[in-house]
Design an enzyme around this catalytic site. Structure first.
Site, PDB file in Angstrom:
ATOM      1  N   SER A  51       1.038  -1.329   0.032  1.00 45.68           N
ATOM      2  CA  SER A  51      -0.128  -0.030   0.017  1.00 45.68           C
ATOM      3  C   SER A  51       0.897   1.234  -0.012  1.00 45.68           C
ATOM      4  O   SER A  51       2.182   1.135   0.554  1.00 45.68           O
ATOM      5  CB  SER A  51      -1.106   0.113   1.181  1.00 45.68           C
ATOM      6  OG  SER A  51      -1.570  -1.051   1.248  1.00 45.68           O
ATOM      7  N   GLN A  52       0.445   2.350  -0.489  1.00 44.07           N
ATOM      8  CA  GLN A  52       0.870   3.834  -0.505  1.00 44.07           C
ATOM      9  C   GLN A  52       1.135   3.945   0.960  1.00 44.07           C
ATOM     10  O   GLN A  52       0.193   3.929   1.906  1.00 44.07           O
ATOM     11  CB  GLN A  52      -0.205   4.690  -0.972  1.00 44.07           C
ATOM     12  CG  GLN A  52       0.172   6.102  -1.018  1.00 44.07           C
ATOM     13  CD  GLN A  52      -0.972   7.061  -1.343  1.00 44.07           C
ATOM     14  OE1 GLN A  52      -2.031   6.522  -1.366  1.00 44.07           O
ATOM     15  NE2 GLN A  52      -0.705   8.361  -1.624  1.00 44.07           N
TER      16      GLN A  52
END
Ligand code: SAM
Length: 205
Positions: A51-52
């Site tokens: 994930s970011q």
């Protein structure tokens, strides 16, 4: 990366410190290491993503961890968020449906000397009853609905952070258990790979 997170409104200093110390470059494929500290999701193996950083930070901040909690993470993926959680709570249980991802994540956390994370290959859409209740639960894949099993496995006062909706854009929700009732607040819009399982999406055919 930490400066960017601060600029975007992440305020939890323990979290910022953890994300400043955990080497995200060890959690991404070698050919993408030059992008490891960019604020974006990156592909890992098995068609999944890490994930970011901003999303990891937002989800973790919404768990309001102080250091004493038992936390359930659903969607081990690269193991990066599990490493961040491990620095901020007492114990993490992390679930992943794809065994090859669990194996690599476990090796990474072992190499970093992180010892308070238990890994299981399992359908996390129904949680992990064996170690319930949890002070916090974070789901790192998009679910069509809030699985009732996760609500049941929350301790009183516990926080569940979960991306919910028909997708591809979903709503990140923060749900707090108060006895037998649940307070639900929308945090932001986001986009996630699907939560596939009994209480999530059907397996793609
Ligand atoms: N937290 C991860 C990290 O730090 O790299 C990112 C997770 S990735 C966005 C979502 C993960 O959820 C994928 O690895 C996917 O295989 C996993 N997943 C999807 N459905 C699942 C389920 N029912 N149970 C457990 N894991 C699931």
């Amino acid at each position: 990366m930490v400066r960017q997170l601060r600029n975007r409104g992440i305020r939890d200093e323990r979290l910022l410190d953890a994300m400043g110390h955990i080497p995200r470059d060890l959690f991404v494929p070698e050919e993408l290491r030059h992008s490891a500290y960019d604020d974006r999701a990156l592909p890992i193996t098995s068609g999944q993503t890490i994930s970011q950083p901003y999303m990891v930070a937002t989800m973790t901040q919404e768990l309001s961890l102080t250091g004493t909690e038992a936390v359930l993470e659903i969607g081990t993926g690269s193991g990066y968020q599990a490493a961040v959680l491990a620095a901020l709570c007492r114990r993490v249980v992390t679930l992943e449906r794809l065994s090859e991802l669990t194996q690599t994540a476990r090796e990474r956390l072992d190499a970093l000397g992180i010892t308070n994370v238990a890994f299981h290959v399992a359908d996390g859409s129904v949680g992990w009853q064996a170690d319930a209740p949890y002070d916090a639960i974070v789901v790192t894949a998009g679910s069509p609905r809030v699985p009732p099993q996760l609500l049941e496995q929350l301790a009183d006062g516990g926080r569940l952070v979960i991306p919910v909706g028909p997708g591809p854009v979903v709503t990140l929700q923060r749900i707090v258990r108060r006895g037998d009732s649940f307070e639900i607040a929308d945090v932001c819009d986001c986009s996630f790979v699907p939560l596939i399982g009994e209480a999530g999406w059907a397996e793609p055919s």
